[in-house]
Design a protein around this motif. Sequence first.
Motif, short mmCIF file in Angstrom:
data_model
loop_
_atom_site.label_atom_id
_atom_site.label_comp_id
_atom_site.label_asym_id
_atom_site.label_seq_id
_atom_site.Cartn_x
_atom_site.Cartn_y
_atom_site.Cartn_z
N ALA A 165 45.83 -65.98 -9.35
CA ALA A 165 45.67 -64.57 -8.98
C ALA A 165 44.23 -64.23 -8.66
CB ALA A 165 46.17 -63.69 -10.11
N ASP A 169 43.84 -61.96 -5.16
CA ASP A 169 43.67 -60.53 -5.32
C ASP A 169 42.19 -60.19 -5.31
OD1 ASP A 169 44.14 -57.89 -5.93
OD2 ASP A 169 44.32 -58.24 -8.09
N ASP A 174 43.60 -58.99 1.42
CA ASP A 174 44.60 -58.13 2.06
C ASP A 174 43.95 -57.20 3.08
OD1 ASP A 174 43.21 -56.57 0.36
OD2 ASP A 174 44.92 -55.86 -0.80
N GLU A 178 37.28 -55.33 -2.48
CA GLU A 178 37.84 -55.27 -3.82
C GLU A 178 37.50 -53.94 -4.51
OE1 GLU A 178 38.44 -58.70 -7.01
OE2 GLU A 178 36.52 -57.70 -7.27
N ARG A 210 44.39 -49.91 -5.78
CA ARG A 210 44.59 -49.85 -4.33
C ARG A 210 43.85 -48.66 -3.72
NH1 ARG A 210 46.68 -51.93 0.09
NH2 ARG A 210 47.34 -53.71 -1.13
#
Length: 236
Positions: A165, A169, A174, A178, A210
Motif C-alpha cells: 500500500a 497510495d 492516482d 499526496e 481525498r
Amino acid sequence: MTAIWRATVLTIFPEMFPGPLGVSLAGKALASGLWSLDRVDIRAHATDKHNSVDDTPAGGGAGMVMKADVLARALDAVSPDKRPRLLMSPRGRPLTQAHVEQLAKGDGAVLVCGRYEGIDERLISARQLEEISIGDYVLSGGEIAACVLIDACVRLLPGVVGKEASVTDESFSDGLLEYPQYTRPAVFEGQTIPEVLTGGDHAKVAAWRRAEAERLTHERRPDLWERYLAKKPRDR
Ligand code: SAH
C-alpha cells in the motif's frame, strides 16, 4: 516477473555507483539480490594512448563532446537483450511516475550517462537511445539522473518496500499529490492533528484524505489538476 531487475550504467565515473543506491531500501534490496547493478566504465573502451572519451565540438564552441565510437564500443560490450536503452539528457522526454511504473515492470534498463556538453548525435540514432530528462534544469552529468531513475524504479519492485500500500497510495499514483501526513506527538508546538484522523472512522479518514489531496493538487499543480479533472470518473 521472471528474472531480477537489472540496471546497467555506462559512465566515465563508475565510482559514483551504487552511491546513494547502496543505502536504505534500494541498498538492502541490492544486497539481497532483488535487483542488480552493473557499471560499465566508458573510458575502458577508449583506444588512443590518452584514453580519450571526448573531443572538441564540430563547428566550434565551448566544451567537449563525448565520442560516438568509444560509446558505441561500450554499449556493444553490454550483452544484447530487450532492456530499454536510455540516455539521460535534459532534451529528453520528462520522466513521470507512469513511465517509472512501466520500466519497473520490465527487465531493467541500460542507462548512458553524459558528461561535458553531451554526446555525439550519431550515437543516439545509431544505437536508438531513448532520451530521458529528470527535469528542466541542467546537471553536470547523467549519473545523478540515472540514480534518480533507478531509485524510482527499484522502490516499486516486489519486496522492496514493506507494505504494498505504501507505494500504491502516494503522490502521482492516482494523478493527485499526496494528502498531509501526521504522527505522534498529538500536539507539536501548539498544533494538533486533524480530529478526523484520530477518530477511528476509516471512511471519514479516506474522504478527508481525498479532499486534501484534491485541494493540494488544485492549489499547487494546475497542470496535474486539469488532467485529473479530464480523467475523473463521474462516480468519484
Ligand atoms: N549541453 C547540454 C547539457 C549537457 S549536461 C544541453 O544543453 O542539453 C551533461 C550531461 O548531464 C548530459 O549529457 C546528461 O547526460 C546529463 N544531464 C544534465 N541535465 C540533465 C537532466 N535534466 N536530465 C537528465 N540528464 C541530464
